[in-house]
Design a protein around this motif. Sequence first.
Motif, mmCIF file in Angstrom:
data_model
loop_
_atom_site.group_PDB
_atom_site.id
_atom_site.type_symbol
_atom_site.label_atom_id
_atom_site.label_comp_id
_atom_site.label_asym_id
_atom_site.label_seq_id
_atom_site.Cartn_x
_atom_site.Cartn_y
_atom_site.Cartn_z
ATOM 1 N N LEU A 67 0.826 -1.214 0.000
ATOM 2 C CA LEU A 67 0.000 0.000 0.000
ATOM 3 C C LEU A 67 0.864 1.270 0.000
ATOM 4 O O LEU A 67 0.328 2.374 -0.117
ATOM 5 C CB LEU A 67 -0.923 0.007 1.230
ATOM 6 N N TYR A 68 2.173 1.105 0.136
ATOM 7 C CA TYR A 68 3.090 2.248 0.119
ATOM 8 C C TYR A 68 3.696 2.397 -1.281
ATOM 9 O O TYR A 68 3.898 1.408 -1.996
ATOM 10 C CB TYR A 68 4.208 2.056 1.140
ATOM 11 N N GLN A 69 3.971 3.640 -1.647
ATOM 12 C CA GLN A 69 4.644 3.889 -2.919
ATOM 13 C C GLN A 69 6.167 3.881 -2.770
ATOM 14 O O GLN A 69 6.891 3.523 -3.694
ATOM 15 C CB GLN A 69 4.206 5.245 -3.507
ATOM 16 N N ARG A 70 6.661 4.273 -1.579
ATOM 17 C CA ARG A 70 8.107 4.394 -1.365
ATOM 18 C C ARG A 70 8.450 3.896 0.044
ATOM 19 O O ARG A 70 7.709 4.158 0.993
ATOM 20 C CB ARG A 70 8.560 5.845 -1.553
ATOM 21 N N VAL A 71 9.589 3.208 0.148
ATOM 22 C CA VAL A 71 10.101 2.731 1.429
ATOM 23 C C VAL A 71 11.534 3.217 1.575
ATOM 24 O O VAL A 71 12.366 2.985 0.690
ATOM 25 C CB VAL A 71 10.050 1.196 1.533
ATOM 26 N N TYR A 89 7.260 -11.816 5.203
ATOM 27 C CA TYR A 89 5.915 -11.637 4.651
ATOM 28 C C TYR A 89 5.911 -11.389 3.141
ATOM 29 O O TYR A 89 4.877 -11.566 2.499
ATOM 30 C CB TYR A 89 5.228 -10.464 5.359
ATOM 31 N N TRP A 90 7.057 -10.964 2.618
ATOM 32 C CA TRP A 90 7.141 -10.626 1.202
ATOM 33 C C TRP A 90 8.363 -11.299 0.582
ATOM 34 O O TRP A 90 9.401 -10.666 0.400
ATOM 35 C CB TRP A 90 7.218 -9.103 1.008
ATOM 36 N N PRO A 91 8.267 -12.584 0.248
ATOM 37 C CA PRO A 91 9.400 -13.255 -0.397
ATOM 38 C C PRO A 91 9.831 -12.570 -1.688
ATOM 39 O O PRO A 91 11.004 -12.632 -2.071
ATOM 40 C CB PRO A 91 8.857 -14.665 -0.672
ATOM 41 N N GLN A 92 8.881 -11.922 -2.339
ATOM 42 C CA GLN A 92 9.183 -11.086 -3.507
ATOM 43 C C GLN A 92 8.780 -9.655 -3.180
ATOM 44 O O GLN A 92 7.692 -9.406 -2.664
ATOM 45 C CB GLN A 92 8.422 -11.564 -4.743
ATOM 46 N N TRP A 93 9.677 -8.726 -3.482
ATOM 47 C CA TRP A 93 9.385 -7.310 -3.226
ATOM 48 C C TRP A 93 8.157 -6.896 -4.036
ATOM 49 O O TRP A 93 8.070 -7.182 -5.232
ATOM 50 C CB TRP A 93 10.596 -6.461 -3.625
ATOM 51 N N PRO A 94 7.199 -6.216 -3.404
ATOM 52 C CA PRO A 94 5.981 -5.838 -4.131
ATOM 53 C C PRO A 94 6.260 -4.861 -5.273
ATOM 54 O O PRO A 94 7.053 -3.933 -5.131
ATOM 55 C CB PRO A 94 5.104 -5.194 -3.048
ATOM 56 N N GLN A 95 5.612 -5.094 -6.382
ATOM 57 C CA GLN A 95 5.784 -4.223 -7.540
ATOM 58 C C GLN A 95 5.305 -2.812 -7.233
ATOM 59 O O GLN A 95 4.426 -2.598 -6.422
ATOM 60 C CB GLN A 95 5.008 -4.780 -8.737
ATOM 61 N N ARG A 96 5.934 -1.857 -7.899
ATOM 62 C CA ARG A 96 5.591 -0.435 -7.825
ATOM 63 C C ARG A 96 5.907 0.194 -6.461
ATOM 64 O O ARG A 96 5.501 1.319 -6.191
ATOM 65 C CB ARG A 96 4.124 -0.189 -8.206
#
Length: 267
Positions: A67-71, A89-96
């Motif tokens: 739900l975030y655009q930038r980390v 929780y995120w084995p693959q980095w979420p797109q975008r």
Amino acid sequence: MAINPRVELPGLRVLVTRPVDRAETLLDALRDVGAQAWHCPLLQILPLAEDNPALRLSRTRILDLDLYQRVIFISVNAVAQGMALIDQYWPQWPQRVVPYAIGAATAEALARWDLPIRCPDQSVDSRTMTSEALLALPDLQNLTGEKVLIVRGVGGRESLAQGLTQRGAKVDYAECYQRQGPDLEHGELRALLVKHQINAVCLNSGETLANFHRHCPPGEQTNNVTLVVPSERVAQLAHDLGYARVVQAENAGTEATLMALGEIERG
């Protein structure tokens, strides 16, 4: 890391105060250029207990990472602790979702996760590794309606979040570790300065400076000691505390620290 070969520091006696797992690179670099170096960590990095409210909140926010655009990762410790949580929780980095790092060392740590990193070094003077440099990136100028997650330890400066908020972002923190002062006996640090005739102390943050001051306030033991600090803000704090000999490095990195040490008159 490539170290500037022009730096030679024969005869300089340096105390490094980085945390235990973050000191070796600087210690090795100092010895490579002829300095004598000792290590006394003035900051400990500790994991949060499972029942810590900050960790529980951070887990919730990491579950919602997409739900975030930038980390933004603010340090090597933030990468180590934050990515350990994210990977659960995120084995693959979420797109975008765009990851950012403040500084070369943080970017290098994040690169090990094979992420498309953005950091100040890519579009700002490579010597600069600060929140201000990150805020100068062109893609962080207009953040209206965006959500930004800052990965950090518990507490800390608010200037980055304030700058992002002023540009329209909604900013949250994922706090994944805590900092703690050193476990030193009374007079131990002062005795170390005297024993090794230390003439330079490297302090990598305002918090480290505060811990140094707690154990070694201005006085006879510091009259011939130069404090090397990573920013104008920390330099001003050192002067305000009463330290007379302060050299400001361009950032907290190893090469910048060596260059700053080169300005010190050898004793």
